[in-house]
Design an enzyme around this catalytic site. Sequence first.
Site, PDB file in Angstrom:
ATOM      1  N   LYS A  10      47.669  -0.120  54.174  1.00  9.63           N
ATOM      2  CA  LYS A  10      48.789  -0.291  55.106  1.00  9.63           C
ATOM      3  C   LYS A  10      50.071  -0.682  54.350  1.00  9.63           C
ATOM      4  O   LYS A  10      50.030  -1.004  53.158  1.00  9.63           O
ATOM      5  CB  LYS A  10      48.396  -1.340  56.150  1.00  9.63           C
ATOM      6  CG  LYS A  10      47.224  -0.902  57.033  1.00  9.63           C
ATOM      7  CD  LYS A  10      46.883  -1.997  58.036  1.00  9.63           C
ATOM      8  CE  LYS A  10      45.810  -1.557  59.010  1.00  9.63           C
ATOM      9  NZ  LYS A  10      45.565  -2.606  60.041  1.00  9.63           N
ATOM     10  N   TYR A  50      47.022   4.762  66.947  1.00 11.40           N
ATOM     11  CA  TYR A  50      46.524   3.516  67.557  1.00 11.40           C
ATOM     12  C   TYR A  50      46.521   3.586  69.088  1.00 11.40           C
ATOM     13  O   TYR A  50      46.563   2.551  69.740  1.00 11.40           O
ATOM     14  CB  TYR A  50      47.360   2.330  67.080  1.00 11.40           C
ATOM     15  CG  TYR A  50      46.985   1.869  65.681  1.00 11.40           C
ATOM     16  CD1 TYR A  50      45.725   1.317  65.420  1.00 11.40           C
ATOM     17  CD2 TYR A  50      47.881   1.946  64.624  1.00 11.40           C
ATOM     18  CE1 TYR A  50      45.376   0.875  64.156  1.00 11.40           C
ATOM     19  CE2 TYR A  50      47.534   1.501  63.349  1.00 11.40           C
ATOM     20  CZ  TYR A  50      46.283   0.970  63.120  1.00 11.40           C
ATOM     21  OH  TYR A  50      45.939   0.519  61.868  1.00 11.40           O
ATOM     22  N   ASN A 113      47.154  -6.776  57.563  1.00 15.54           N
ATOM     23  CA  ASN A 113      45.832  -7.025  56.973  1.00 15.54           C
ATOM     24  C   ASN A 113      45.402  -5.946  55.978  1.00 15.54           C
ATOM     25  O   ASN A 113      44.222  -5.759  55.711  1.00 15.54           O
ATOM     26  CB  ASN A 113      44.792  -7.253  58.075  1.00 15.54           C
ATOM     27  CG  ASN A 113      44.690  -6.087  59.032  1.00 15.54           C
ATOM     28  OD1 ASN A 113      45.316  -5.050  58.842  1.00 15.54           O
ATOM     29  ND2 ASN A 113      43.893  -6.252  60.071  1.00 15.54           N
ATOM     30  N   HIS A 116      42.825  -0.301  56.666  1.00 19.45           N
ATOM     31  CA  HIS A 116      42.216   0.205  57.894  1.00 19.45           C
ATOM     32  C   HIS A 116      40.923   0.921  57.550  1.00 19.45           C
ATOM     33  O   HIS A 116      40.837   1.564  56.497  1.00 19.45           O
ATOM     34  CB  HIS A 116      43.146   1.206  58.600  1.00 19.45           C
ATOM     35  CG  HIS A 116      42.452   1.962  59.700  1.00 19.45           C
ATOM     36  ND1 HIS A 116      42.342   1.463  60.979  1.00 19.45           N
ATOM     37  CD2 HIS A 116      41.780   3.148  59.691  1.00 19.45           C
ATOM     38  CE1 HIS A 116      41.643   2.319  61.711  1.00 19.45           C
ATOM     39  NE2 HIS A 116      41.289   3.353  60.954  1.00 19.45           N
ATOM     40  N   GLU A 127      39.837  10.372  63.289  1.00 24.78           N
ATOM     41  CA  GLU A 127      40.878   9.838  62.400  1.00 24.78           C
ATOM     42  C   GLU A 127      41.059  10.676  61.128  1.00 24.78           C
ATOM     43  O   GLU A 127      42.179  10.811  60.633  1.00 24.78           O
ATOM     44  CB  GLU A 127      40.551   8.388  62.034  1.00 24.78           C
ATOM     45  CG  GLU A 127      40.695   7.449  63.222  1.00 24.78           C
ATOM     46  CD  GLU A 127      40.303   6.020  62.914  1.00 24.78           C
ATOM     47  OE1 GLU A 127      40.477   5.166  63.808  1.00 24.78           O
ATOM     48  OE2 GLU A 127      39.824   5.733  61.797  1.00 24.78           O
TER      49      GLU A 127
HETATM   50  N1  UDP Z   1      46.047  -6.372  65.185  1.00 19.98           N
HETATM   51  C1  UDP Z   1      47.023  -7.329  65.417  1.00 19.98           C
HETATM   52  N2  UDP Z   1      46.692  -8.418  66.195  1.00 19.98           N
HETATM   53  C2  UDP Z   1      45.473  -8.578  66.739  1.00 19.98           C
HETATM   54  C3  UDP Z   1      44.485  -7.589  66.507  1.00 19.98           C
HETATM   55  C4  UDP Z   1      44.810  -6.509  65.721  1.00 19.98           C
HETATM   56  O1  UDP Z   1      48.136  -7.223  64.938  1.00 19.98           O
HETATM   57  O2  UDP Z   1      45.238  -9.582  67.435  1.00 19.98           O
HETATM   58  C5  UDP Z   1      46.374  -5.206  64.342  1.00 19.98           C
HETATM   59  C6  UDP Z   1      45.762  -5.302  62.930  1.00 19.98           C
HETATM   60  O3  UDP Z   1      46.657  -4.691  62.003  1.00 19.98           O
HETATM   61  C7  UDP Z   1      44.487  -4.504  63.107  1.00 19.98           C
HETATM   62  C8  UDP Z   1      44.964  -3.376  64.029  1.00 19.98           C
HETATM   63  O4  UDP Z   1      45.853  -4.028  64.928  1.00 19.98           O
HETATM   64  O5  UDP Z   1      43.979  -4.041  61.875  1.00 19.98           O
HETATM   65  C9  UDP Z   1      43.880  -2.658  64.787  1.00 19.98           C
HETATM   66  O6  UDP Z   1      43.102  -3.628  65.461  1.00 19.98           O
HETATM   67  P1  UDP Z   1      41.509  -3.526  65.480  1.00 19.98           P
HETATM   68  O7  UDP Z   1      41.013  -4.490  66.485  1.00 19.98           O
HETATM   69  O8  UDP Z   1      41.102  -2.102  65.618  1.00 19.98           O
HETATM   70  O9  UDP Z   1      41.114  -4.092  64.025  1.00 19.98           O
HETATM   71  P2  UDP Z   1      40.489  -3.364  62.747  1.00 19.98           P
HETATM   72  O10 UDP Z   1      39.595  -2.255  63.232  1.00 19.98           O
HETATM   73  O11 UDP Z   1      41.651  -2.842  61.924  1.00 19.98           O
HETATM   74  O12 UDP Z   1      39.734  -4.438  62.018  1.00 19.98           O
HETATM   75 MG    MG Z   2      39.939  -0.749  64.589  1.00 17.42          MG
END
Ligand code: UDP
Ligand code: MG
Length: 139
Positions: A10, A50, A113, A116, A127
């Site tokens: 990212k 997303y 974070n 992805h 994806e």
């Molecule tokens: N995210 C965020 N706040 C939250 C949860 C998710 O900003 O409370 C962002 C974060 O960058 C995350 C992305 O949205 O990686 C997608 O969320 P997901 O729950 O799919 O997490 P991931 O699969 O990336 O672990």
């Molecule tokens: Mg996710």
Amino acid sequence: MSERTLCMIKPDGVERNLIGNVLTRIETAGLRIVALRKLRLTTAQAEGFYTVHKERPFFQSLVSYMTSGPIVAAVLEGDNAIARWRELMGATNPANAAEGTIRRDLALDVERNTVHGSDAPETAGQEIPYFFNTMEQQG
Ligand code: UDP
Ligand code: MG
């Protein structure tokens, strides 16, 4: 069973020169990089990627962050690649991520974070073609 998953580094990771760090962890873990590309997402492309999160409170901020700079997208391949890549990444919130994971070691916060990964075969199947056409997946 060999499978494929989508990886992104990212904007916070690219910005902090962590591309090599992340790719080294992937290769050291024995996953193969079959396709690799650096690009900057448009707002429409980030919203599309997303879309599953569009009703979530963090959606607009996430789209803004994901379009703030270039990303690296990659297709990873190996036995159980989807779960293995998620394990290397660590929990979504770096505060909850296990020691030695990318998010624990490198991530800034729950939004920024660093990486992805697809969360299931069905999402990987959506994806991967979002970024790579058939010819680009032949590596
Ligand atoms: N995210 C965020 N706040 C939250 C949860 C998710 O900003 O409370 C962002 C974060 O960058 C995350 C992305 O949205 O990686 C997608 O969320 P997901 O729950 O799919 O997490 P991931 O699969 O990336 O672990
Ligand atoms: Mg996710």
